[in-house]
Structure formats: C-alpha cells, structure tokens
Design a protein around this motif. Structure first.
Motif, PDB file in Angstrom:
ATOM      1  N   GLN A 329       0.827  -1.203   0.000  1.00 16.87           N
ATOM      2  CA  GLN A 329       0.000   0.000   0.000  1.00 16.87           C
ATOM      3  C   GLN A 329       0.865   1.258   0.000  1.00 16.87           C
ATOM      4  O   GLN A 329       1.200   1.804  -1.040  1.00 16.87           O
ATOM      5  CB  GLN A 329      -0.911  -0.006   1.223  1.00 16.87           C
ATOM      6  CG  GLN A 329      -2.078  -0.935   1.116  1.00 16.87           C
ATOM      7  CD  GLN A 329      -3.011  -0.809   2.302  1.00 16.87           C
ATOM      8  OE1 GLN A 329      -3.952  -1.527   2.415  1.00 16.87           O
ATOM      9  NE2 GLN A 329      -2.740   0.101   3.211  1.00 16.87           N
ATOM     10  N   ARG A 330       1.239   1.685   1.214  1.00 13.65           N
ATOM     11  CA  ARG A 330       2.059   2.886   1.342  1.00 13.65           C
ATOM     12  C   ARG A 330       3.344   2.550   2.082  1.00 13.65           C
ATOM     13  O   ARG A 330       3.423   1.558   2.809  1.00 13.65           O
ATOM     14  CB  ARG A 330       1.294   3.999   2.058  1.00 13.65           C
ATOM     15  CG  ARG A 330       0.109   4.487   1.237  1.00 13.65           C
ATOM     16  CD  ARG A 330      -0.481   5.776   1.742  1.00 13.65           C
ATOM     17  NE  ARG A 330      -1.507   6.242   0.822  1.00 13.65           N
ATOM     18  CZ  ARG A 330      -1.284   7.055  -0.209  1.00 13.65           C
ATOM     19  NH1 ARG A 330      -0.054   7.506  -0.414  1.00 13.65           N
ATOM     20  NH2 ARG A 330      -2.256   7.424  -1.005  1.00 13.65           N
ATOM     21  N   LYS A 394       3.458   6.513  -3.270  1.00  9.55           N
ATOM     22  CA  LYS A 394       3.111   5.681  -2.122  1.00  9.55           C
ATOM     23  C   LYS A 394       3.776   6.167  -0.834  1.00  9.55           C
ATOM     24  O   LYS A 394       3.654   5.504   0.201  1.00  9.55           O
ATOM     25  CB  LYS A 394       3.521   4.232  -2.371  1.00  9.55           C
ATOM     26  CG  LYS A 394       2.754   3.562  -3.496  1.00  9.55           C
ATOM     27  CD  LYS A 394       3.113   2.083  -3.621  1.00  9.55           C
ATOM     28  CE  LYS A 394       2.270   1.409  -4.684  1.00  9.55           C
ATOM     29  NZ  LYS A 394       2.537  -0.039  -4.771  1.00  9.55           N
ATOM     30  N   GLY A 421      -0.129  12.521  -4.694  1.00  7.32           N
ATOM     31  CA  GLY A 421      -1.206  11.930  -3.909  1.00  7.32           C
ATOM     32  C   GLY A 421      -0.719  11.476  -2.552  1.00  7.32           C
ATOM     33  O   GLY A 421       0.301  10.787  -2.458  1.00  7.32           O
ATOM     34  N   ILE A 423      -1.879  11.100   2.021  1.00 11.35           N
ATOM     35  CA  ILE A 423      -2.879  11.061   3.083  1.00 11.35           C
ATOM     36  C   ILE A 423      -2.781  12.342   3.900  1.00 11.35           C
ATOM     37  O   ILE A 423      -1.685  12.815   4.228  1.00 11.35           O
ATOM     38  CB  ILE A 423      -2.662   9.831   3.989  1.00 11.35           C
ATOM     39  CG1 ILE A 423      -2.805   8.536   3.182  1.00 11.35           C
ATOM     40  CG2 ILE A 423      -3.638   9.829   5.156  1.00 11.35           C
ATOM     41  CD1 ILE A 423      -4.183   8.281   2.644  1.00 11.35           C
ATOM     42  N   GLU A 659     -11.107   9.452   5.219  1.00  9.96           N
ATOM     43  CA  GLU A 659     -10.280   9.599   4.020  1.00  9.96           C
ATOM     44  C   GLU A 659      -9.927   8.229   3.432  1.00  9.96           C
ATOM     45  O   GLU A 659      -9.947   8.043   2.212  1.00  9.96           O
ATOM     46  CB  GLU A 659      -9.008  10.381   4.362  1.00  9.96           C
ATOM     47  CG  GLU A 659      -8.180  10.769   3.153  1.00  9.96           C
ATOM     48  CD  GLU A 659      -7.046  11.708   3.522  1.00  9.96           C
ATOM     49  OE1 GLU A 659      -6.211  11.994   2.645  1.00  9.96           O
ATOM     50  OE2 GLU A 659      -6.987  12.153   4.695  1.00  9.96           O
ATOM     51  N   TYR A 660      -9.616   7.282   4.287  1.00  9.20           N
ATOM     52  CA  TYR A 660      -9.331   5.924   3.816  1.00  9.20           C
ATOM     53  C   TYR A 660     -10.584   5.274   3.233  1.00  9.20           C
ATOM     54  O   TYR A 660     -10.510   4.523   2.264  1.00  9.20           O
ATOM     55  CB  TYR A 660      -8.782   5.066   4.963  1.00  9.20           C
ATOM     56  CG  TYR A 660      -7.284   5.127   5.099  1.00  9.20           C
ATOM     57  CD1 TYR A 660      -6.467   4.194   4.469  1.00  9.20           C
ATOM     58  CD2 TYR A 660      -6.680   6.122   5.859  1.00  9.20           C
ATOM     59  CE1 TYR A 660      -5.092   4.241   4.590  1.00  9.20           C
ATOM     60  CE2 TYR A 660      -5.302   6.178   5.993  1.00  9.20           C
ATOM     61  CZ  TYR A 660      -4.510   5.243   5.356  1.00  9.20           C
ATOM     62  OH  TYR A 660      -3.154   5.295   5.477  1.00  9.20           O
ATOM     63  N   LYS A 662     -13.065   6.716   1.679  1.00  7.24           N
ATOM     64  CA  LYS A 662     -13.299   7.238   0.335  1.00  7.24           C
ATOM     65  C   LYS A 662     -12.290   6.672  -0.666  1.00  7.24           C
ATOM     66  O   LYS A 662     -12.598   6.511  -1.844  1.00  7.24           O
ATOM     67  CB  LYS A 662     -13.208   8.762   0.346  1.00  7.24           C
ATOM     68  CG  LYS A 662     -14.329   9.438   1.115  1.00  7.24           C
ATOM     69  CD  LYS A 662     -14.151  10.941   1.107  1.00  7.24           C
ATOM     70  CE  LYS A 662     -15.283  11.627   1.873  1.00  7.24           C
ATOM     71  NZ  LYS A 662     -15.091  13.111   1.906  1.00  7.24           N
ATOM     72  N   MET A 663     -11.101   6.369  -0.185  1.00  5.25           N
ATOM     73  CA  MET A 663     -10.055   5.881  -1.068  1.00  5.25           C
ATOM     74  C   MET A 663     -10.237   4.411  -1.421  1.00  5.25           C
ATOM     75  O   MET A 663      -9.995   3.995  -2.556  1.00  5.25           O
ATOM     76  CB  MET A 663      -8.682   6.085  -0.398  1.00  5.25           C
ATOM     77  CG  MET A 663      -7.491   5.761  -1.282  1.00  5.25           C
ATOM     78  SD  MET A 663      -5.940   5.997  -0.388  1.00  5.25           S
ATOM     79  CE  MET A 663      -6.116   7.689   0.172  1.00  5.25           C
ATOM     80  N   TYR A 664     -10.665   3.604  -0.448  1.00  6.92           N
ATOM     81  CA  TYR A 664     -10.705   2.156  -0.638  1.00  6.92           C
ATOM     82  C   TYR A 664     -12.104   1.558  -0.642  1.00  6.92           C
ATOM     83  O   TYR A 664     -12.242   0.351  -0.805  1.00  6.92           O
ATOM     84  CB  TYR A 664      -9.883   1.458   0.448  1.00  6.92           C
ATOM     85  CG  TYR A 664      -8.410   1.754   0.364  1.00  6.92           C
ATOM     86  CD1 TYR A 664      -7.636   1.222  -0.654  1.00  6.92           C
ATOM     87  CD2 TYR A 664      -7.793   2.567   1.316  1.00  6.92           C
ATOM     88  CE1 TYR A 664      -6.285   1.482  -0.736  1.00  6.92           C
ATOM     89  CE2 TYR A 664      -6.441   2.834   1.244  1.00  6.92           C
ATOM     90  CZ  TYR A 664      -5.689   2.297   0.214  1.00  6.92           C
ATOM     91  OH  TYR A 664      -4.356   2.562   0.133  1.00  6.92           O
TER      92      TYR A 664
END
Length: 836
Positions: A329-330, A394, A421, A423, A659-660, A662-664
């Motif tokens: 992921q990151r 990432k 991009g 977080i 936020e996570y 909306k992302m995933y």
C-alpha cells in the motif's frame, strides 16, 4: 552472362561433366528445386580459382542441409567462354526462375502459363532487389527513439544498448531458429553481427557468409541466460551421503544430497556479500586450500568474476523488490547522511512497509552519493530515488533526525506528495526521530556530571593503554573475587549510550580502580584526577538514572518489529521518570532532571509539535485503543487538557478513517451494525422525506459516513479474548483484519511508521566496514550493490554478528589449549612495560 546451370525437363535426374562444369538434368516436379539450388551453389563455390573463396566441408554440409544460406558464386574465368546454350537447355537467370519454369511446364505446359511464370519471376527478382535495398536503407538509417526504447525493453535490467552501434530490429524476423531471440543484430563495418543479450560476446551473423553453429552453441551455454541456469539446476547429478548432527542430541542423521556446482557458486557469492568479505578473498591461498579439500571439482572464480556475479545478484534481487513494491500500500522511509573514508557524502534511504501477510519489512533501497548535506540536496535525492523505484505516489512518512537541513528536505517532499497523492494532504509527513531527541535530552542532563564522567573515562583509558596494566588489572579482579565477564570499554563522547555502558562496566570494578596507582598530581586538571568515592557514588546514581533511558532507546530503535504503537507510551514513561527525579533530594540530580525537562517540553510538551500519527498508532494497538490514549494524555497534561487532547485525537482518527474509506470503499463492502446509511430509499410513509433529511444532517454533524462510524466504533468497543492478550499488534491484525475492511488498511500504513533512524544509521556501520582503508577504491555503485544486497539477503532471524572477538572467550580458549599441551612449553608472556 548469368549463373550457367543447364537444365532440361527429362523424366530423370543425372549428373555429368561438360568442359569441367557440372550439368544437371532434372524432371518430375518442383519439390527438388530447392535442393538443386543449394547443390548448384555449393558446386559453383567449390571450383573457384581462389582457394580462399572455396567452402569448407563444414559449410558445405550446413548449406546442403539448409541450415545456412549462400549467395550465387561468380563464374570462373576458364568457363566464361561457354556462351552458346542449346535450345533444349534453355538458360534460366535465377534459381527462382528455374523452379517456376519447371513447375509451370509440369502443371500447365501452356504458353499463357509460361507468360505468367515469367511475370512472377520478374516480380520475385524485383522483390529480391527491394529486400536488398531495404536492408541497405535500414543499416544506413538509425532506429528511432521509440524503437530503441522498445528494443531496450527486451533486454535484461543490467544490459544496456551500446551507444553508436547501428542496431537492426526486425519485428518479423525470417530467422526461425529459437536461439536467435537471445541476440541483437547490428551492422559493423558493413557486416552483420549478433550481440548476446546476456553477456558482451558478439558473433558474425551474415547467413550467406557465416555459419550459425557458434551462435547456437553460445545460446545454449551462456551462463547469463536464465534458461541455462534453470537447466543446470535441473540436471541430475550423483548424490553424496552426508551426516548431520542433531542440535538437541548427539545422534548423527544420515542423508543424501545432490552437489550442484552452480549452487556452490551462488553460496560463495552469498557469503562474500553477507559476511562483508573482499572480492580478493577468493584468491587467498587459505580459502583455495579449503575449497580444494571440501569440494575439489569446484572451479574458484576470479575476483573480477565474483564482482560481476555480485552485481548480477544485486540486479536480480532489485527486480524482486520492485515487484514487491507493486503489491504494497504505502511506504514509510528513514534517511540519513554519512561521509565515508573516501570523503564522499553518502545518503541511505530505507523503506518500511507491512506486506499482505502482515509482516513488517525493512529494505535499504538506496545508498548513493549526494552533492552535499544541505536540505534541498537531500530532498531532491530522496525524490529521485522514489521515482526510480516507482513509489513516489506511495510515500506515507519520512523519519529523520532533528537537524534544520532535514526540515528543508521534508518540506520539499511534502510538495512532492501533494502532486503525487498523499494522506491528510502531507501534513503529517515529517516524523522526528525519537532516539535522536532522547539523545539531546540526556546530554543536557549529564553535562551536570561532566567531572565525574571524565575522571572515570581517564581511568579506563589509563588501564587499557598498556598490556601490563591490563594484566595487573585482571590480577586485582581475581584477588577481589569479582565475578563478572564484562570488560572495560571506551565510550564515544557523542553517543551517550556508549558512555552509559562504560560507566556501568567501570562501576563493577570500582574496588579494583582504587587498588591501581592512577596518575595524580597538582599539575593535572580537576577532571583528570582519579575518581574519588564521591565520584563513584554519583556514577552509581547516574547509571541508575540513565538505565531507564537506555532501555527506552533500545525499545523504540528496533527495525524488525512495530514501534509506532510504542511511541506515545515511551514518551509518557520518560515524562514520568523526569517528574520523579525532579523530586529527588540530591540537588545535582534534581538540577539535571529540570534541565532535561526543559528540553523535553521543547519537543513534546505541546501536542501540536508531535506527529498525530503517533497517537493514532496507539489507538490502533488492540491492547490499548482509546482508553490508554486518554489515560496517557491525562497523566501528561492534566485532566482538563488531557481530555480535550484525547477528543482531538479521536476526531483526527475519524477524519483520517473517512479519508481511507473514500479511497478504498468498494461496492462489495458489507454494512455492519447500526449503519446510518441503511436503505433509506425504501422507507415509506408521510414522514419519509423528513427522516431522510434528518439522517443526512446527522451525517454532517458526525463528519463521516455511517459505515465509517460503525466500523471504527465497533473496533473501539470490541474486547480482546483471553487467547488474544498475548498476541502482538501485527499478529492480531493479521487474524482479525478481515473484520475491519477499511480500518485494517489504515492500520497497515500507520503501524509501519518507524520512530527512529537507526535502520539507516546502522547501514553506515556496514559501510564503514565495507569501505575500510584496504577497500577504499570501491566505486559508489559497487558499494550500493553490496550494502543493499546484504540487507535484502539477510534474514530477520539471523542477527548481525559482531566481528570483534570476545576477549573473555579467547582467554578461556587459551587456558583450555594450554592444559592439553606439554608442561615444557613456555607460555609465559613478558611485558616490557612496567607498572607505575
């Protein structure tokens, strides 16, 4: 005059001689035309006047079998007088025309067909001339940049196209042999050549002039070709018996093993890299003697070959790591800089991430020279490295020490992540190294006891500077019946933890130091005098005081276990220790605690000065959750302020989780619990519109979606079972992550954040051993390959072995050996130095 072969269409094939020239009669069909063409060409080349132009037997066989092609031979001078050809032996100018005439005569035998054949023959002649012109045009015009990039993509990662070389790339090549796909074709001095894709070797590749045997043999034996490596591994070899002793018993276990010399060579490369051995180690007589005894059939490669193999292994492992990055992921990184013995500035960049199996990974991805230690140079170097690995989008956090240049570097990277991009808009990208801050805090405190520390340091230095004094010191230790395996050690003045170890060890031998005649006199400075009883009392309390900080630093400096969830707890523990020492009756230690508390408040006294991810990491620890966060903040800042800070942390956690989400969030995420976003469109009745609006207002007040609230609240309210109490955070999330679809992604990123730069700083210790005075000529590229590959190959379970020998163990070995020797061996050691 053309190529003079005389042909007639009789129903038989015969061969004779007419004036020294071979004459064929052919009939019956088109199937033997190709064989006739090859035979005619071979015959023509074999009777050339110049012996150098004649074919060898190898070439004759290859041409007759159709393996290689050959051009039309020139007419010998002594046959050029043959100009009259009988009407029945109509001359054909080209081989293709011969075949087409025979085929046409057999099938139709008509004049119209003959005209068609003549027309087709002319077209084929034109096609041949076009093909020749096309090749000439292709060799004279270089490939476009797009073609060069596409051609480069067919090569291994460590292979590059050579500048200035005229490469030819036919996407639909007429070479049908499988081995040609392992070569690049190019033109050099008007001749076609082939370059191996896996090594620098080249071969002549003109099918009309050169054979293909060398090309084929090399393709099947090149060690750089992965296909050949796999073939060698798969070859069955004779097995040999071996005996392996069980660790838990003295019994020997018999087994069989296939000795593969390629595996032996790979193990040698692994040993060179992991054990930090010089390339020249393989040429030392002792190592060669050992290999000759252990595995006589193994051919020891030269140091140049070993260096080349190390680079190949580096590129191979790098591609594996690149594929691993595609699935994670990151990534959080740590970075630091160092100046080598070559006076070259190096930057180390280490990546930290949790994989899909919930295992923490630490990988050194860069160890490269940089222009300076300035922040802008560091930031650009980190950005370039991340872009090279394809992980610039990432980046999650950057952990650095507390220098102003790193502030500038992090500001540069914050601008980068806003483009790629990130977080939380990159606001929490910068993480300060906790170990470095502890170092600053402790040094502010121990300055109050500089005199007693200097006196102990000088006493240790006095003993260790002379072998005779060391021997005298050991005698006094035995007489004092001090049972300790510790030995005196020097400290590094800039590393307080080494000072702590020095003081702790010296304190065990305080009675021995009093029995030595340490230098003393009026001409010495106050801090150079021998330690007095009062100094030893201060050292004793100082060791007790520093012991807590030493253990705290070790806990948060690990790189193979999660430390993010320990950050807030360790900071609170330090705060509690300083508060207790502020109440001490010893004024010196009270002053020391007050000085350290001021430094503590500078970095951690205000919650806004700390990275909020540290609070969320403790919340994501299933053993702590929000309750421990509230209690910790209340103890540090008081009930009123602590409660407010706890609410701020919880609000930040909810916004981060949204936020996570909306992302995933995907369509297959199930609704759980009392989901506020349940099917409101199905509600019927007079007040349905009002209820819908009411729920939408409730969502806005909560600042998040119904599912997000439900999942995060469910995690905070869940209780651990008895079997889960002993599980660490990663193990728990690995087993329970599927219950929290979005939250487990958030936990995977935050728990991977390193709280110290020890992972990068430890690489400099390896770099110092790799670039010692005897290996200072290594290039930066080789240095990076050795350090990165060593880090990738070294397993987590295998600790870094201290290359320094243990003095106590060596002494025991000497005594054991001496007991087995004869008594007449003189084992006394005489020192010239005299005790003062």
């Amino acid at each position: 005059m053309g190529f003079s072969w005389w042909l007639v269409g009789s129903p038989r094939v015969e061969m004779g001689f007419r004036g020294g020239w071979v004459v064929f009669w052919i009939g019956g069909g088109f199937g033997v035309v190709e064989e006739l063409i090859r035979t005619c060409r071979v015959a023509g080349w074999c009777i050339q006047e110049n012996e150098e132009d004649r074919l060898s037997m190898v070439n004759v066989v290859q041409i007759l079998e159709g393996v290689t092609q050959v051009a039309n031979p020139p007419i010998p001078r002594y046959l050029q007088h043959v100009t009259e050809i009988p009407e029945s032996l109509k001359f054909a100018k080209t081989e293709i025309e011969i075949g087409l005439r025979i085929k046409a005569k057999k099938l139709q035998g008509s004049e119209g067909s003959q005209g068609t054949t003549d027309s087709y023959s002319c077209n084929m002649e034109s096609s041949q001339s076009k093909r020749s012109a096309s090749f000439s045009e292709q060799t004279s015009q270089p490939l476009s940049e797009k073609d060069m990039e596409e051609l480069q993509s067919t090569l291994p990662p460590d292979k590059k196209l050579k500048a200035g070389r005229e490469y030819i790339w036919n996407r639909k090549s007429k070479r049908k042999a499988e081995y040609w796909k392992y070569y690049l074709e190019y033109v050099e001095n008007g001749k076609l050549r082939a370059e191996c894709k896996f090594c620098p070797k080249t071969f002549a590749a003109d099918g009309n002039l050169n054979g293909s045997k060398n090309v084929k043999n090399h393709a099947e034996s090149c060690l750089g070709n992965p296909i050949n490596i796999e073939k060698e591994k798969g070859k069955e070899k004779q097995t040999k018996l071996y005996f392996d002793q069980e660790h838990e018993s003295s019994e020997l276990k018999c087994g069989s093993r296939i000795i593969n010399l390629n595996d032996v060579r790979e193990a040698l490369i692994h040993m060179i890299i992991v054990d930090e051995l010089p390339f020249k180690h393989v040429e030392k007589p002792g190592f060669r003697h050992f290999v000759q005894v252990a595995c006589p059939q193994f051919h020891i490669p030269s140091r140049v070959t070993i260096a080349r193999d190390c680079l190949k292994l580096y590129y191979s492992e790098k591609e594996k790591l690149r594929e691993m990055f595609k699935t994670c992921q990151r990534i959080s990184v740590t970075t630091d800089t160092w100046t080598s013995i070559q006076r070259i500035n190096y930057m180390c960049l280490t990546a930290h991430f949790i994989d899909n199996d919930w295992k923490l990974n630490k990988k050194i991805i860069n160890f490269c020279p940089i222009s300076s230690h300035k922040g802008e140079a560091i930031g650009k170097a980190v950005e370039a490295c991340l872009e090279y690995w394809g992980i610039d989008d990432k980046l999650f956090t950057v952990t650095v020490d507390n220098s102003s240049s790193n502030d500038v570097a992090c500001a540069h990277l914050s601008r980068m992540v806003r483009r790629t991009g990130c977080i939380n808009d990159g606001k929490n990208l910068h993480v300060r190294c906790i170990a470095h801050i502890i170092n600053l805090i402790v040094w502010d405190g121990i300055r109050e006891h500089g005199v007693c520390i200097d006196r102990v340091r000088n006493a240790v230095k006095y003993v260790k500077n002379s072998p005779a004094r060391i021997l005298r010191f050991k005698d006094l230790v035995q007489k004092a019946n001090i049972d300790s395996k510790s030995s005196l050690s020097f400290d590094v003045p800039t590393r307080w933890n080494s000072t702590y170890i020095m003081l702790e060890t010296a304190l065990k031998f305080r009675r021995v130091f009093s029995g030595l005649s340490l230098p003393d006199g009026e001409d010495l400075n106050d801090n150079e005098r021998p330690p007095e009883p009062e100094d030893w009392e201060k050292v004793e309390r100082l060791v007790l005081f520093l012991g807590g900080f030493y253990l705290l630093t070790k806990r948060i400096s690990g790189s193979h276990y999660v430390t993010a969830n320990k950050g807030l707890g360790e900071i609170a523990s330090m705060y509690d220790m300083l508060n207790n020492w502020e109440q001490s009756e010893d004024l010196n230690f009270q002053a020391m605690a007050i000085a350290m508390k001021k430094k503590f408040d500078k970095y951690w006294g205000d919650v806004d000065k700390m990275n909020k991810f540290i609070y969320v990491a403790l919340l994501l620890d299933p053993h702590s959750k929000m309750v421990i966060v509230e209690l910790t903040l209340t103890d540090m800042h008081g009930p009123e302020k602590g409660t407010k800070l706890a609410n701020d942390v919880k609000e930040f956690a909810y916004s981060l989780f949204e936020e996570y989400r909306k992302m995933y969030a995907t369509s297959n995420i199930p609704d759980c619990g009392d989901n506020m976003s349940m099917d409101i469109d199905n509600s019927k009745g007079v007040g349905s519109d009002y209820v819908r609006k009411l729920k939408e207002r409730a969502k806005r007040l909560k600042g998040t979606s119904g599912y997000a609230i439900s999942e995060l609240d469910r995690y905070l309210n869940d209780q651990l079972g008895p079997e889960e109490e002993e599980q660490d955070a990663l193990t728990w999330w690995g087993k329970n992550g599927q219950r929290y679809v979005i939250l487990n992604r958030m936990a995977r990123d935050i728990l991977a954040i390193p709280l110290s730069t020890v992972a990068s700083e430890s690489a400099f210790s390896t770099g110092g051993r790799t670039l010692d005075p005897f290996r200072s000529s290594l290039t930066p590229k080789i240095v990076q390959a050795l350090l990165c590959t060593q880090d990738w190959l070294r397993a987590k379970e295998v600790p870094i072995v201290d290359v320094e020998e243990n003095l106590k163990e060596l002494e025991e070995i000497e005594k054991e050996v001496q007991r087995g020797e004869s008594n007449d061996v003189d084992d006394e050691v005489v020192f010239v130095d005299s005790l003062v």
